[in-house]
Design a protein around this motif. Structure first.
Motif, PDB file in Angstrom:
ATOM      1  N   THR A  41       0.842  -1.214   0.000  1.00 41.22           N
ATOM      2  CA  THR A  41       0.000   0.000   0.000  1.00 41.22           C
ATOM      3  C   THR A  41       0.867   1.251   0.000  1.00 41.22           C
ATOM      4  O   THR A  41       0.581   2.223  -0.710  1.00 41.22           O
ATOM      5  N   GLN A  85      -7.416  -0.218  -1.298  1.00 41.79           N
ATOM      6  CA  GLN A  85      -7.547  -1.516  -0.642  1.00 41.79           C
ATOM      7  C   GLN A  85      -8.904  -1.655   0.064  1.00 41.79           C
ATOM      8  O   GLN A  85      -9.583  -2.646  -0.084  1.00 41.79           O
ATOM      9  N   ASP A 161      -4.875  -1.780  -5.455  1.00 41.61           N
ATOM     10  CA  ASP A 161      -4.271  -2.268  -4.216  1.00 41.61           C
ATOM     11  C   ASP A 161      -5.101  -3.418  -3.651  1.00 41.61           C
ATOM     12  O   ASP A 161      -6.176  -3.202  -3.091  1.00 41.61           O
ATOM     13  N   GLU A 162      -4.619  -4.641  -3.809  1.00 39.57           N
ATOM     14  CA  GLU A 162      -5.324  -5.854  -3.382  1.00 39.57           C
ATOM     15  C   GLU A 162      -6.804  -5.815  -3.784  1.00 39.57           C
ATOM     16  O   GLU A 162      -7.689  -5.943  -2.937  1.00 39.57           O
TER      17      GLU A 162
HETATM   18 MG    MG Z   1      -1.928  -2.969   1.959  1.00 38.02          MG
END
Ligand code: MG
Ligand code: ADP
Length: 225
Positions: A41, A85, A161-162
């Motif tokens: 991140t 995320q 992000d993910e």
């Molecule tokens: Mg992260």
């Protein structure tokens, strides 16, 4: 288009990156892997200009994030979409209004963009839920809405992000398909993930490069995937 040069970053003396360099070419497809807490991140936030390197520099579309004015930053964000995320939405707005938000921030007329918004909602499979509030969507639906919001300005780079962090395997595959489609259209895709099955699946479909964060550095992940 995204150039990371000798970047170091730490939080209150705890180093996350040291002397990291990377040159992301237009149209490329990257994965960034590493365990939780390794700095994925942080890396994405550095690339997006939300964090500034302590040492070194990050150039996005030829401009150093450190010297960007707020005007430069808002211009840059029209060309660089981020899927955060924990996809944050404005809870009092419908999901359609949330997805259209970058348009109004950029001063564009969201009424004129209606057809475009509808197409995008269809693409992520949310057209029947356009009037729903964010809290009324499932985790996977929120992830897809976050992706739609990130691409509404038709950005050249997408940092995710993910994006499959909270969804099951079937939904992960679907999200990956959307990102692969965007890459086919020429977009540069950069995905952070700790899901190695996702990386393997993508590698069977696209020439993806995989980076791993270890010992404060980015290294090219090898055949162990
Ligand atoms: Mg992260
Ligand atoms: P990842 O996304 O890979 O899980 P992060 O980039 O969120 O990793 O975090 C990397 C490291 O930096 C972790 O050790 C985390 O605790 C620390 N960290 C992240 N954000 C902050 C912050 N705002 N303040 C202090 N430490 C932070």
């Amino acid at each position: 288009m995204l150039e990371i040069s000798k970047v170091s970053y730490s939080y209150g003396g705890n180093s996350v990156f040291s002397d990291v360099s990377l040159n992301v070419a237009p149209g490329s497809f990257y994965f960034l892997t590493g365990p939780s807490g390794s700095g994925k991140t942080t890396f994405i936030n550095l690339c997006a200009g939300a964090l500034i390197p302590e040492i070194g520099s990050i150039n996005v579309f030829g401009k150093d994030t450190q010297t960007m004015t707020s005007y430069d930053l808002s211009k840059m964000r029209q060309r660089l979409g981020i899927v955060h995320q924990n996809c944050e939405f404005l809870d009092h707005l419908s999901i359609e209004e949330n997805i259209a938000l970058p348009l109004s921030v950029a001063g564009l007329d969201s009424i004129k963009e209606r057809a475009n918004i509808f197409e995008l909602m269809k693409w992520v499979g949310l057209h029947s839920k356009s009037k729903f509030k964010p809290e009324e969507l499932s985790g996977g639906e929120r992830q897809r809405a976050a992706l739609a919001r990130a691409v509404i300005m038709s950005p050249e780079i997408i940092l995710a992000d993910e994006p499959t962090g909270n969804v099951d395997w079937e939904m992960s595959q679907r999200l990956l398909t959307l990102l692969l489609e965007l890459n086919k259209m020429g977009k540069t895709i950069f995905i952070s993930t700790h899901d190695l099955s996702l990386v393997r699946l993508a590698k069977s479909k696209v020439k993806a490069r995989t980076l791993r964060i270890s010992n404060l550095k980015l290294s090219q992940a090898g055949a162990d995937l």
